[in-house]
Design an enzyme around this catalytic site. Structure first.
Site, PDB file in Angstrom:
ATOM      1  N   GLU A   1      29.798  23.557  15.031  1.00  0.00           N
ATOM      2  CA  GLU A   1      30.243  23.680  13.643  1.00  0.00           C
ATOM      3  C   GLU A   1      31.205  22.537  13.370  1.00  0.00           C
ATOM      4  OE1 GLU A   1      32.494  26.786  10.579  1.00  0.00           O
ATOM      5  OE2 GLU A   1      32.134  27.355  12.671  1.00  0.00           O
TER       6      GLU A   1
ATOM      7  N   ARG B   1      31.655  30.964  29.013  1.00  0.00           N
ATOM      8  CA  ARG B   1      32.322  29.821  28.400  1.00  0.00           C
ATOM      9  C   ARG B   1      33.318  29.218  29.382  1.00  0.00           C
ATOM     10  NH1 ARG B   1      35.599  31.513  23.283  1.00  0.00           N
ATOM     11  NH2 ARG B   1      36.272  29.360  23.493  1.00  0.00           N
TER      12      ARG B   1
ATOM     13  N   LYS C   1      39.453  26.924  18.470  1.00  0.00           N
ATOM     14  CA  LYS C   1      39.519  25.900  17.425  1.00  0.00           C
ATOM     15  C   LYS C   1      40.633  26.198  16.429  1.00  0.00           C
ATOM     16  CE  LYS C   1      35.025  23.641  16.959  1.00  0.00           C
ATOM     17  NZ  LYS C   1      33.900  23.419  16.028  1.00  0.00           N
TER      18      LYS C   1
END
Length: 557
Positions: free
Chosen positions: A36, A263, A273
């Site tokens: 994104e 992850r 983020k």
């Protein structure tokens, strides 16, 4: 890096791909990296990049770069450009397969019409807060929206009017009609579309005021691109049933398989983020490329290499279990890479002048120093020597601690690539601070220890007459604790106040004259450094990449 380091390790995803190809399920695999564009990529994204592009390369497949640009409020072209630069820097190429989810907005809208016509989607008038309340909890089922049984004709009419911009933000959403009693909350009539006025999308401009959600867009984009293996992190495991539902109920040309892996969580940093954005916006760091940040831009500015980051990702591996990776593993990867590849130089970070009183004032000579102790192919360079030199203040002690093997009053030490010297006199200023040492040099000790003398200490130095002024930034870990914000506390309170020290009066050997930004070196006995983009021909600026050993308690491997 070694050949072994460059060979990808096997993992459960590679085994799935191998089996799918062997069975003929797929002729060629197609993966994708779908960031994104709402921030810069970080080291966690590198694991996904290496996995997705690496699998495609290993099995002769393709990997697409696709931007998940469905939230224009937080996205912009700066992030789009930085992401492309980071992927290229890591050594991967998507060729002509650069896509945006917004490329499919028209087709996604058509798929939504299909769902409405099948009675599988409806326009809901509940507010965002009401939708959350109606959804229920992990222990209580949800409740049907009052609009769940709207007619197909009404839903089609309202949805087309939503696209036309007739309704304000938040007035209506399009929701999937699945199961409000499902134990998986993601299947309790999730929102597929929401209204967003007054935003200019970086790709589509003002053409749309109706934007699809990630959970709806992602599977259908994968299917439109013919993705075979859709790899994502474990937090999306509970979303997989919705991923499969979307693909199953519209007329897509292919049916990808979603596979989840753990992850990358790294000690002494934050990977969210949102938190990284806060660090930048609140000026707790000096931008997205601050060398203390875990962003790829920050690591690049700090002197990390693509090879080291790829090797780190391989060492971490691909598993189904979440874990916290030691920072020492990342630092070990960059040490291993730089140790084998960068030349050595001498730099005095905290200069203390030493005058060699018995060395002729008009004499100058040039020492020959090897560029690498283990690789003669890297050659050597001349190092000028004269009557006055700088040594590091840490290499002299007036009252030495036990075991100190460097310069002391009346003691001897060897200068790297040069002579043995003895400290005879200490010069102090009015405040009692040592400002200069006076020493004698044994001119018969060049490259050797005279018989019967034991000189254990070896220190680096730079000629006063020939040294180049430089600025050096010493970077440390951004946080003081392995898991910042643990227990719900404010992660900001865990910021390391000593994560950056700037030394403005350093001196480096003349071989570093004219160094270019991005060049890397080992400063002997100090660590690995890189020339910062702020470097100029008149004044080099160096950033510490990593020390020669882990200053937090672990020895260098």
């Amino acid at each position: 890096m070694t050949d072994a380091a460059e060979t990808p390790r096997t993992n459960f995803i590679r085994q799935i791909v191998e089996a799918d190809l062997a069975s003929g399920k797929h002729d060629r695999i197609v993966t994708r990296f779908p960031p994104e564009p709402n921030g810069y990529l970080h080291i966690g994204h590198a694991k996904s990049i290496v996995l997705n592009f690496g699998l495609a390369e290993a099995f002769g497949g393709r990997c697409n770069l696709r931007f998940d640009d469905t939230n224009p409020n937080k996205e912009n072209v700066e992030f789009v450009d930085s992401i492309q630069a980071d992927v290229r820097w890591l050594g991967f190429d998507w060729g002509d397969r650069l896509f945006f989810a917004s490329d499919y907005f028209e087709q996604l809208y058509a798929f939504a019409i299909e769902l409405i016509e099948q009675g599988l989607a409806y326009v809901c008038d509940l507010s965002a807060e009401e939708t959350r309340v109606y959804r229920g909890t992990l222990t209580e089922p949800g409740r049907d929206s009052p609009n769940r049984d709207r007619s197909m004709a009404d839903n089609l009419d309202l949805f087309k009017r939503m696209r036309a911009g007739e309704f304000p933000d938040g007035a209506r959403t399009l929701r999937a009609r699945i199961d409000m009693a499902s134990p998986n909350i993601n299947l309790r009539d999730p929102v597929l579309y929401r209204i967003k006025h007054g935003v200019v999308h970086h790709q589509t401009g003002s053409a749309w005021c109706l934007y699809p959600t990630y959970d709806y867009t992602h599977p259908l984009s994968d299917a439109l691109e013919g993705i075979t293996h859709s790899l994502c992190t474990l937090e999306f495991e509970d979303h997989r049933p919705l991923y499969d539902w979307c693909i199953e109920h519209v007329s897509v040309p292919s049916k990808p398989r979603q596979i989840e892996f753990s992850r990358l969580n790294l000690e002494y940093t934050v990977m969210s983020k949102r938190r990284l954005t806060e660090l930048v916006s609140e000026r707790l760091v000096q931008g997205w490329d601050d060398p203390r940040m875990p962003t790829l831009a920050g690591l690049r500015r700090r002197g990390y290499t693509p090879a080291a980051i790829r090797e780190f990702c391989e060492r971490v591996g691909v598993t189904k279990s979440d874990n916290l990776v030691e920072m020492a593993l990342l630092e070990s990867a960059i040490r291993d890479d730089l140790d084998a590849t960068v030349p050595r130089r001498m730099a005095v970070l905290r200069p203390l002048k030493v005058v060699l009183t018995n060395y002729p004032q008009d004499r100058q000579e040039t020492m020959e120093a090897g560029n690498h102790p283990k690789d003669e192919r890297m050659g050597s360079r001349p190092v000028p020597f004269g009557r006055a030199i700088y040594i590091d203040r840490a290499d002299f002690a007036e009252l030495p601690p036990k075991g100190f093997k460097r310069l002391i009053p009346g003691g001897e030490v060897r200068l790297r690539n040069a002579y043995v010297i003895r400290c005879d006199e200490i010069v102090k200023d009015a405040a009692g601070e040592v400002v200069e040492l006076r020493a004698t040099v044994d001119l018969d000790t060049l490259g050797k220890n005279p018989e019967g003398r034991k000189v254990k200490g070896v220190i680096h130095w730079v000629s006063v007459a020939h040294g180049i002024p430089a600025k050096v930034r010493l970077y440390d870990r951004l946080f003081r604790v392995p898991t910042p914000g643990a227990g719900g506390s404010d992660y900001r309170a865990d910021i390391n106040p000593d994560s950056l020290r700037v030394l403005a009066d350093c001196v480096v050997e003349p071989a570093l004259q004219g160094v270019q930004p991005g060049e890397r070196f080992q400063f002997e006995r100090e660590g690995y450094f890189v020339a910062d983009p702020e470097t100029t021909p008149e004044r080099p600026v160096f950033n510490l990449t990593v020390g020669l050993r882990d200053a937090w308690g672990k020895s260098q491997p």
